[in-house]
Design a protein around this motif. Structure first.
Motif, PDB file in Angstrom:
ATOM      1  N   UNK A 146      -2.825  14.628  11.928  1.00 55.58           N
ATOM      2  CA  UNK A 146      -1.405  14.317  12.131  1.00 55.58           C
ATOM      3  C   UNK A 146      -1.170  12.813  12.250  1.00 55.58           C
ATOM      4  N   UNK A 147      -2.062  12.130  12.953  1.00 52.39           N
ATOM      5  CA  UNK A 147      -1.937  10.677  13.079  1.00 52.39           C
ATOM      6  C   UNK A 147      -2.060  10.019  11.711  1.00 52.39           C
ATOM      7  N   UNK A 148      -2.948  10.540  10.866  1.00 49.50           N
ATOM      8  CA  UNK A 148      -3.085   9.988   9.511  1.00 49.50           C
ATOM      9  C   UNK A 148      -1.811  10.152   8.703  1.00 49.50           C
ATOM     10  N   UNK A 149      -1.145  11.281   8.840  1.00 50.41           N
ATOM     11  CA  UNK A 149       0.123  11.515   8.141  1.00 50.41           C
ATOM     12  C   UNK A 149       1.192  10.566   8.674  1.00 50.41           C
ATOM     13  N   UNK A 155       7.464   3.253   9.629  1.00 52.53           N
ATOM     14  CA  UNK A 155       7.640   1.882   9.135  1.00 52.53           C
ATOM     15  C   UNK A 155       7.724   0.877  10.273  1.00 52.53           C
ATOM     16  N   UNK A 156       8.101   1.322  11.444  1.00 52.63           N
ATOM     17  CA  UNK A 156       8.208   0.448  12.599  1.00 52.63           C
ATOM     18  C   UNK A 156       6.812  -0.014  12.995  1.00 52.63           C
ATOM     19  N   UNK A 157       6.571  -1.339  13.054  1.00 52.55           N
ATOM     20  CA  UNK A 157       5.226  -1.887  13.314  1.00 52.55           C
ATOM     21  C   UNK A 157       4.668  -1.443  14.666  1.00 52.55           C
ATOM     22  N   UNK A 158       5.483  -1.459  15.704  1.00 53.30           N
ATOM     23  CA  UNK A 158       5.005  -1.104  17.038  1.00 53.30           C
ATOM     24  C   UNK A 158       4.552   0.365  17.087  1.00 53.30           C
ATOM     25  N   UNK A 159       5.340   1.264  16.557  1.00 56.21           N
ATOM     26  CA  UNK A 159       4.964   2.674  16.527  1.00 56.21           C
ATOM     27  C   UNK A 159       3.768   2.913  15.604  1.00 56.21           C
ATOM     28  N   UNK A 160       3.728   2.174  14.500  1.00 54.49           N
ATOM     29  CA  UNK A 160       2.602   2.304  13.561  1.00 54.49           C
ATOM     30  C   UNK A 160       1.305   1.890  14.239  1.00 54.49           C
ATOM     31  N   UNK A 161       1.355   0.841  15.047  1.00 49.63           N
ATOM     32  CA  UNK A 161       0.171   0.391  15.786  1.00 49.63           C
ATOM     33  C   UNK A 161      -0.289   1.458  16.788  1.00 49.63           C
ATOM     34  N   UNK A 162       0.671   2.102  17.446  1.00 57.19           N
ATOM     35  CA  UNK A 162       0.331   3.164  18.394  1.00 57.19           C
ATOM     36  C   UNK A 162      -0.321   4.352  17.692  1.00 57.19           C
ATOM     37  N   UNK A 163       0.196   4.722  16.530  1.00 56.02           N
ATOM     38  CA  UNK A 163      -0.365   5.845  15.776  1.00 56.02           C
ATOM     39  C   UNK A 163      -1.758   5.490  15.262  1.00 56.02           C
ATOM     40  N   UNK A 164      -1.934   4.246  14.817  1.00 53.28           N
ATOM     41  CA  UNK A 164      -3.279   3.806  14.371  1.00 53.28           C
ATOM     42  C   UNK A 164      -4.277   3.858  15.546  1.00 53.28           C
TER      43      UNK A 164
END
Length: 185
Positions: A146-149, A155-164
């Motif tokens: 799910x995190x990979x999806x 697109x939001x950098x802050x949320x993308x960093x959290x998911x990564x």
């Protein structure tokens, strides 16, 4: 302390034994010990007063009959646990100990019986351990997927960093589980 060490020795007692008189000649005892690992030693009143093993004979070469040998060993009760039995065997430097219930001899516990039981416990624990690891891999693998999806769709950098970070943590957890799965227990 693991529950297996708290297990009572009652089910491990060998209650089928051969007896010998305390007055028996060591030559006869030696022949009998060629066929079995120990003999229960009885006195004139037919009370069991100890056990004799090959080790007893080999450490008391001057013995002419059983009475001359030191046949006294620490006594166990069927309510004692494996840990206590192992410690007494270690302290007494013997592989066999007599078991008494209410001052009546009921049998012998052996180091081999304890070892076999502990091997069973270890094997059961290993199977349970491996099942738990497999059961943990599925939800962590799902979270990682799910995190990979989400990484590709946020697109939001802050949320993308959290998911990564979540994806990286899942990968790290899977690596740990893989290492644990292949550890010999």
């Amino acid at each position: 302390m693991p529950k297996s060490f708290l297990m009572k020795i009652n089910n491990l007692i060998n209650r089928h034994f051969t007896s010998s008189s305390v007055l028996e000649d060591i030559g006869n005892i030696s022949r009998w010990l060629n066929k079995q690992q120990y003999l229960a030693v009885i006195d004139e009143e037919q009370e069991t007063i100890g056990i004799v093993t090959w080790k007893d004979l080999n450490t008391h070469l001057e013995c002419r009959n059983v009475m001359d040998c030191d046949i006294s060993k620490p006594r166990l009760s069927p309510e004692q646990n494996l840990f206590e039995a192992l410690n007494l065997m270690k302290d007494a430097e013997t592989d066999f100990l007599p078991v008494y219930e209410n001052s009546i001899f009921i049998g012998v516990i052996s180091l081999m019986a304890i070892t076999e039981r502990l091997a069973e416990v270890v094997n059961g624990t290993k199977q349970y351990y491996q099942k738990a690891i497999h059961d943990l891999r599925n939800p962590i693998g799902n979270l990682q997927g799910l995190a990979g999806i989400l990484i590709d769709s946020i697109t939001d950098k802050e949320n993308n960093d959290l998911v990564r970070l979540c994806n990286l943590s899942c990968r790290h957890a899977m690596d740990i589980l893989d290492d644990l799965l292949y550890v010999e227990v």
